[in-house]
Design a protein around this motif. Structure first.
Motif, short mmCIF file in Angstrom:
data_model
loop_
_atom_site.label_atom_id
_atom_site.label_comp_id
_atom_site.label_asym_id
_atom_site.label_seq_id
_atom_site.Cartn_x
_atom_site.Cartn_y
_atom_site.Cartn_z
N UNK A 94 41.34 -2.56 26.77
CA UNK A 94 41.78 -1.70 27.86
C UNK A 94 43.21 -2.06 28.21
N UNK A 95 43.92 -1.09 28.75
CA UNK A 95 45.32 -1.27 29.09
C UNK A 95 45.64 -0.51 30.36
N UNK A 96 46.65 -0.97 31.07
CA UNK A 96 47.06 -0.32 32.31
C UNK A 96 48.57 -0.29 32.41
N UNK A 97 49.05 0.74 33.11
CA UNK A 97 50.49 0.94 33.29
C UNK A 97 50.73 1.20 34.76
N UNK A 98 51.64 0.44 35.33
CA UNK A 98 51.92 0.52 36.76
C UNK A 98 52.87 1.67 37.08
N UNK A 99 52.81 2.17 38.35
CA UNK A 99 53.70 3.23 38.84
C UNK A 99 53.77 4.38 37.84
N UNK A 100 52.62 4.86 37.47
CA UNK A 100 52.54 5.79 36.36
C UNK A 100 52.58 7.26 36.78
N UNK A 101 52.28 7.56 38.05
CA UNK A 101 52.21 8.95 38.44
C UNK A 101 50.99 9.62 37.84
N UNK A 102 50.86 10.93 38.05
CA UNK A 102 49.66 11.64 37.59
C UNK A 102 49.71 12.03 36.12
#
Length: 124
Positions: A94-102
């Motif tokens: 799994x991965x995540x990206x910050x301040x990504x918007x919609x």
């Protein structure tokens, strides 16, 4: 920090649900994705979801079989995998990206946070 779980050994046609738990209190601003890497191959996107779950993406190979979802109150992203095939065998990340918007993101380099990976093995 991301913690993936839920992998295991399953027969073809079976199901598994992967979970990815994130630390922190602002998970709703992070886009998320599930990737997989089979032995000797590159890491590829499986599914992705926008920060609040309004948009999703699926690789062609899993469309109609896998479902990505998230519960921001629990800081968790899920990947429900049904009708599993031997070719689904891989380590899933799994991965995540910050301040990504919609928006959704499908590239490995677009994510800054990664879980440790969980092995999924599908026997024929």
């Amino acid at each position: 920090q991301l913690q993936a779980s839920g992998g295991g050994l399953v027969q073809a046609g079976g199901s598994l649900r992967l979970s990815c738990a994130a630390s922190g209190r602002t998970f709703s601003r992070y886009a998320a994705g599930w990737f997989r890497q089979a032995s000797g191959k590159e890491r590829d996107v499986v599914a992705a979801i926008s920060d609040r779950g309004g948009s999703t993406y699926y690789a062609d190979s899993v469309k109609g079989r896998f479902t990505i979802s998230r519960d921001n109150a629990k800081n968790t992203v899920y990947l429900q995998m049904n009708s599993l095939k031997p070719e689904d065998t891989a380590v899933y990340y799994c991965a995540a990206r910050d301040y990504s918007g919609p928006y959704i993101y499908t590239g490995v380099r677009e994510y800054g946070y990664w879980g440790q990976g969980t092995q999924v093995t599908v026997s024929s």
